[in-house]
Design a protein around this motif. Structure first.
Motif, PDB file in Angstrom:
ATOM      1  N   SER A 169       0.815  -1.216   0.000  1.00 56.24           N
ATOM      2  CA  SER A 169       0.000   0.000   0.000  1.00 56.24           C
ATOM      3  C   SER A 169       0.849   1.266   0.000  1.00 56.24           C
ATOM      4  N   SER A 170       2.135   1.162   0.320  1.00 55.71           N
ATOM      5  CA  SER A 170       2.992   2.352   0.317  1.00 55.71           C
ATOM      6  C   SER A 170       4.136   2.179  -0.677  1.00 55.71           C
ATOM      7  N   ALA A 171       4.531   3.309  -1.253  1.00 54.22           N
ATOM      8  CA  ALA A 171       5.616   3.290  -2.233  1.00 54.22           C
ATOM      9  C   ALA A 171       6.934   2.857  -1.597  1.00 54.22           C
ATOM     10  N   ALA A 172       7.173   3.275  -0.354  1.00 57.28           N
ATOM     11  CA  ALA A 172       8.424   2.927   0.316  1.00 57.28           C
ATOM     12  C   ALA A 172       8.556   1.420   0.516  1.00 57.28           C
ATOM     13  N   GLU A 173       7.471   0.780   0.925  1.00 56.43           N
ATOM     14  CA  GLU A 173       7.514  -0.673   1.115  1.00 56.43           C
ATOM     15  C   GLU A 173       7.776  -1.380  -0.202  1.00 56.43           C
ATOM     16  N   ALA A 174       7.093  -0.940  -1.246  1.00 58.81           N
ATOM     17  CA  ALA A 174       7.260  -1.594  -2.544  1.00 58.81           C
ATOM     18  C   ALA A 174       8.663  -1.391  -3.099  1.00 58.81           C
ATOM     19  N   ALA A 175       9.247  -0.216  -2.848  1.00 61.87           N
ATOM     20  CA  ALA A 175      10.532   0.127  -3.460  1.00 61.87           C
ATOM     21  C   ALA A 175      11.737  -0.282  -2.632  1.00 61.87           C
ATOM     22  N   ARG A 176      11.537  -0.900  -1.485  1.00 62.20           N
ATOM     23  CA  ARG A 176      12.658  -1.219  -0.615  1.00 62.20           C
ATOM     24  C   ARG A 176      13.695  -2.069  -1.342  1.00 62.20           C
ATOM     25  N   GLU A 177      14.900  -1.518  -1.476  1.00 62.17           N
ATOM     26  CA  GLU A 177      16.038  -2.175  -2.125  1.00 62.17           C
ATOM     27  C   GLU A 177      15.820  -2.461  -3.613  1.00 62.17           C
ATOM     28  N   ALA A 178      14.825  -1.800  -4.223  1.00 59.51           N
ATOM     29  CA  ALA A 178      14.617  -1.965  -5.664  1.00 59.51           C
ATOM     30  C   ALA A 178      15.726  -1.259  -6.437  1.00 59.51           C
ATOM     31  N   GLU A 179      16.163  -1.897  -7.511  1.00 58.03           N
ATOM     32  CA  GLU A 179      17.166  -1.287  -8.384  1.00 58.03           C
ATOM     33  C   GLU A 179      16.546  -0.381  -9.440  1.00 58.03           C
ATOM     34  N   ILE A 180      15.283  -0.659  -9.762  1.00 54.84           N
ATOM     35  CA  ILE A 180      14.547   0.124 -10.755  1.00 54.84           C
ATOM     36  C   ILE A 180      13.169   0.423 -10.186  1.00 54.84           C
ATOM     37  N   VAL A 181      12.783   1.685 -10.189  1.00 49.35           N
ATOM     38  CA  VAL A 181      11.436   2.083  -9.784  1.00 49.35           C
ATOM     39  C   VAL A 181      10.762   2.747 -10.978  1.00 49.35           C
ATOM     40  N   VAL A 182       9.610   2.214 -11.357  1.00 49.41           N
ATOM     41  CA  VAL A 182       8.840   2.743 -12.480  1.00 49.41           C
ATOM     42  C   VAL A 182       7.630   3.477 -11.900  1.00 49.41           C
ATOM     43  N   VAL A 183       7.518   4.758 -12.189  1.00 51.26           N
ATOM     44  CA  VAL A 183       6.433   5.579 -11.643  1.00 51.26           C
ATOM     45  C   VAL A 183       5.387   5.783 -12.735  1.00 51.26           C
ATOM     46  N   VAL A 184       4.158   5.315 -12.467  1.00 50.37           N
ATOM     47  CA  VAL A 184       3.087   5.379 -13.467  1.00 50.37           C
ATOM     48  C   VAL A 184       1.832   5.955 -12.803  1.00 50.37           C
ATOM     49  N   LYS A 222      17.394   1.185  -3.778  1.00 47.73           N
ATOM     50  CA  LYS A 222      18.839   0.985  -3.704  1.00 47.73           C
ATOM     51  C   LYS A 222      19.567   2.203  -4.266  1.00 47.73           C
ATOM     52  N   LYS A 223      20.583   2.687  -3.555  1.00 50.53           N
ATOM     53  CA  LYS A 223      21.367   3.818  -4.036  1.00 50.53           C
ATOM     54  C   LYS A 223      22.053   3.427  -5.341  1.00 50.53           C
ATOM     55  N   GLY A 224      22.076   4.360  -6.279  1.00 48.53           N
ATOM     56  CA  GLY A 224      22.607   4.058  -7.596  1.00 48.53           C
ATOM     57  C   GLY A 224      21.575   3.435  -8.515  1.00 48.53           C
ATOM     58  N   GLY A 225      20.340   3.261  -8.015  1.00 51.19           N
ATOM     59  CA  GLY A 225      19.261   2.748  -8.839  1.00 51.19           C
ATOM     60  C   GLY A 225      18.706   3.831  -9.750  1.00 51.19           C
ATOM     61  N   VAL A 226      17.729   3.448 -10.570  1.00 52.03           N
ATOM     62  CA  VAL A 226      17.185   4.378 -11.542  1.00 52.03           C
ATOM     63  C   VAL A 226      15.668   4.499 -11.371  1.00 52.03           C
ATOM     64  N   VAL A 227      15.204   5.727 -11.457  1.00 51.42           N
ATOM     65  CA  VAL A 227      13.768   6.019 -11.490  1.00 51.42           C
ATOM     66  C   VAL A 227      13.369   6.205 -12.949  1.00 51.42           C
ATOM     67  N   ILE A 228      12.413   5.404 -13.405  1.00 52.72           N
ATOM     68  CA  ILE A 228      11.814   5.584 -14.730  1.00 52.72           C
ATOM     69  C   ILE A 228      10.481   6.282 -14.492  1.00 52.72           C
ATOM     70  N   CYS A 229      10.406   7.571 -14.827  1.00 49.84           N
ATOM     71  CA  CYS A 229       9.238   8.376 -14.465  1.00 49.84           C
ATOM     72  C   CYS A 229       8.377   8.620 -15.705  1.00 49.84           C
TER      73      CYS A 229
END
Length: 300
Positions: A50-65, A87-94
């Motif tokens: 239900s939260s973005a932080a929980e879903a993104a924990r240690e993710a290397e790629i986050v896709v924002v839609v 994850k630091k050094g990861g990429v946000v695909i916005c």
């Protein structure tokens, strides 16, 4: 694939993108406030939160839609935001449609947190999102493209690399949205004009779809009108937002956009008539009600 990808926003586009990633073997998490969307992701093999932080924990790629820049900023940098958890050094695909200025501002915030940022608006609709055949209009650094490439290849049939800085992709998307909005408005005006002339609308659709006056939007949206089905594939409110951004950009550049301005007014009129959350083909319903003509499934 062993990379963890998190998709923030599981509407018709985001859910399809997540499903495409799962088919390619990625570990996929997702976040949305809609419990049904989370269930659909989990049924496909992903994990929902239900939260973005929980879903993104240690993710290397986050896709924002999500829908717009404000929502993107909130899910990335607000309370329980994804940026601090990934994850630091990861990429946000916005991917939300937004102004170039907003894209540059969000990119700077991501970069200040040690993240890459790809300005990556999308086109193609829910069907192509689900089949992994989207068009992506992307801009960002070479490092951002390299980090995002595996996920992009899973979600898209065409990825246009449009420049090395955020904002360029957003600008390309606004040109696309200008045309999309104008074409929807024109298609709705044309089909209601045909109704006023007493023509068989199914035949009008068949003839125009094979003629020079056709457009992708006419071919895609007029069937909604013929079926009398205005359940939202893409809502009127989306185009009041997008054509509003186009208008703001034109004013900033001191550039006249008279056709786009007229289309914006048609979308605003339709929203004001109570159809903002309905399918964007509802412009035809608004015109029909205003002129007293009948459409399939609608009272005159």
């Amino acid at each position: 694939m062993t990379a963890k990808v998190s998709v923030i926003g599981l509407g018709s586009m985001g859910l399809g993108m997540a499903q495409s990633l799962l088919r390619k073997g990625f570990s996929v998490t997702g976040a949305d406030l809609n419990a049904e969307a989370l269930k659909k992701l989990e049924a496909a093999g992903g994990s929902g939160f239900s939260s973005a932080a929980e879903a993104a924990r240690e993710a290397e790629i986050v896709v924002v839609v999500v829908v717009n820049a404000a929502q993107a900023e909130a899910v990335l940098f607000g309370e329980k935001g994804a940026a601090a958890a990934m994850k630091k050094g990861g990429v946000v695909i916005c991917s939300p449609t937004m102004s170039p200025d907003d894209a540059r501002r969000l990119a700077a915030k991501a970069q200040a947190m040690g993240l890459y940022y790809l300005d990556a608006p999308i086109s193609g609709g829910a069907g192509r999102a689900a089949s992994g055949e989207l068009t992506v209009m992307a801009s960002g650094t070479a490092e951002a493209f390299a980090a995002a490439r595996p996920a992009l290849d899973a979600m898209a049939a065409k990825v246009y690399e449009l420049g090395d800085a955020a904002g360029i992709g957003a600008a390309f998307k606004m040109v696309n949205q200008l045309l999309a909005g104008v074409h929807i408005a024109a298609a709705c005006e044309a089909i209601t004009f045909a109704a006023k002339l007493g023509l068989d609308l199914a035949t009008v659709y068949k003839v125009i779809s094979a003629s020079a006056g056709n457009s992708w939007m006419f071919e895609n949206r007029v069937p909604h009108i013929l079926e009398g089905d205005y359940s939202p594939r893409s809502a009127i409110d989306i185009f009041t937002k997008d054509m509003g951004i186009v208008s703001d950009m034109g004013r900033k550049e001191n550039f006249p956009l008279p056709v786009a301005a007229t289309a914006l007014q048609l979308f605003l009129m339709t929203a004001a008539a109570g159809m903002g959350r309905d399918d964007d083909a509802s412009v035809a319903r608004m015109i029909a009600k205003m002129t007293g003509i009948g459409l399939p499934g609608e009272r005159s």
